[in-house]
Design an enzyme around this catalytic site. Structure first.
Site, short mmCIF file in Angstrom:
data_model
loop_
_atom_site.label_atom_id
_atom_site.label_comp_id
_atom_site.label_asym_id
_atom_site.label_seq_id
_atom_site.Cartn_x
_atom_site.Cartn_y
_atom_site.Cartn_z
N ASN A 233 0.84 -1.19 0.00
CA ASN A 233 0.00 0.00 0.00
C ASN A 233 0.88 1.25 0.00
O ASN A 233 1.39 1.68 1.03
CB ASN A 233 -0.92 0.00 1.22
N ASP A 372 -2.48 14.87 -7.21
CA ASP A 372 -3.14 15.30 -8.45
C ASP A 372 -2.93 16.78 -8.73
O ASP A 372 -2.57 17.17 -9.85
CB ASP A 372 -4.64 14.97 -8.42
#
Length: 386
Positions: A233, A372
């Site tokens: 992860n 992002d």
């Protein structure tokens, strides 16, 4: 050669809350400068399948909606396409009306056709008056009997600049049910699969997608397009960076399309965003919007920006968001007719050309926040818009 830019579609799910995003049969008025819906006639029973519907006698249905109006201003601004062809197929006595809007949301009728029997109405539209905003859409008015709407497309003879499609990159952590639903929706959408070269599902969890009920069936349907990649992860950023890297190494796509795991997608939107990216005049990051998963017609943001002081991301016109399309549809919302430019787009769904990946690199190792926004700002500094 004719290329489909947009298919007119209806919801994948039998959910009446989704109808305002696709078709609008309602009557609207204005009270104290606010839109007011004065009817409630939308009915799922009139949606016959993904591409067709019944227009009840005496009623008018507008396709000036989020999913079915054509975003003329964005196509004029970001691409070299200047001629678009609209084809509408109907059966029965009807009137087909084509409208446009300007950047202030003021509408203007472009053409009217009276049709009967099995009819195919064609309209040639020029994109040269939409610099500040505007959409194009059509309405169907049924006369003395029901009309069957049999589908419509927005097409062009203009050739795309980039020949290849996209690889999808889905990052997931213990959301196997959502992922199988997304894969199933994609497998059921052959038009979308035509522009999807590969699907990279980056599984970083302990509840594995490959163990989820229904996975084996959908994996068999997708075949070699689907590739499951297991890794620790590393957060959303680490998963998306892996999808970027795999896309670059395979060198079979012109884009990577990033998708969140806990979403319900509209496959036509995936196809449209890839198509738009292929036509963009220069390599451009193409974002998509996010709706409320629990309140489906509610849009969280139209365009997002990053303020320099304080340095923080936010919605453009955040005082007007979220926007509920069941309360005010597209035609009743002037703000959404202006062409709004963004600094970045969230990676719930975002198309990035491989040319940009090669130039500015992979995602920032930020785990889940700012990856992002930072990436689009970095791309912007290198001359690539969002």
């Amino acid at each position: 050669m004719t290329h489909v830019l947009q298919n007119v579609v209806f919801p994948l799910e039998r959910d009446p809350d989704l109808l305002p995003l696709y078709a609008d049969p309602e009557t609207w008025s204005v009270i104290d400068e606010e839109p007011v819906r004065v009817s409630s006639v939308a009915h799922l029973g009139n949606v016959l399948d993904r591409r067709s519907a019944r227009v009840v006698a005496g009623r008018r249905v507008s396709f000036g909606t989020y999913f079915n109006a054509f975003p003329a201003s964005y196509w004029q601004h970001w691409t070299s396409v200047r001629r678009v062809h609209l084809t509408v197929r109907t059966t029965g006595p009807a009137t087909v009306l084509v409208y446009r809007s300007n950047g202030s949301g003021v509408k203007q009728r472009l053409e009217t056709r009276e049709v009967d029997g099995e009819a195919e109405s064609s309209f040639d539209l020029v994109l040269d008056q939409y610099s500040d905003g505007g959409w194009i859409w059509f309405d169907i008015v049924a006369d003395e009997s029901n009309v069957l709407f049999r589908g419509a497309e927005w097409t062009t003879d203009h050739e795309p600049i980039r020949p290849r499609g996209a690889s999808l990159g889905i990052t997931t952590f213990n959301k196997p049910d959502y992922c199988v639903a997304t894969l199933t929706d994609l497998a059921n959408a052959p038009e979308a699969l035509e522009v999807i070269e590969r699907i990279y599902l980056i599984d970083q969890g302990t509840a594995l997608v490959s163990d989820q009920e229904g996975y084996a069936d959908v994996a068999a349907r997708l075949g070699d397009k689907l590739r499951i990649i297991r890794q620790p992860n590393l957060g959303g950023s680490g998963g998306f960076a892996r999808a970027m890297l795999e896309t670059l190494d395979a060198d079979e796509s012109d884009f990577v399309q990033l998708l969140d795991d806990d979403v319900r997608i509209e496959p036509e939107s995936v196809r449209r965003s890839i198509t738009f990216g292929r036509y963009a005049s220069e390599p451009t990051i193409v974002g998509a919007h996010m709706f409320d998963l629990l309140d489906r017609p509610k849009l969280h943001a139209w365009a997002e920006v990053v303020d320099e002081q304080p340095f923080m991301w936010r919605n453009l016109f955040q005082e007007r968001m979220p926007h509920d399309f069941s309360v005010a549809n597209l035609r009743q919302t002037p703000l959404l007719h202006a062409r709004l430019d963004a600094d970045y787009n969230g990676w719930w769904m975002c198309l990035i050309p491989t040319a940009i990946l090669r130039d500015v690199g992979l995602a920032l190792p930020a785990f889940i926040k700012w990856d992002d926004a930072e990436y689009c700002l970095r791309a912007g500094e290198a001359g690539y818009p969002t």
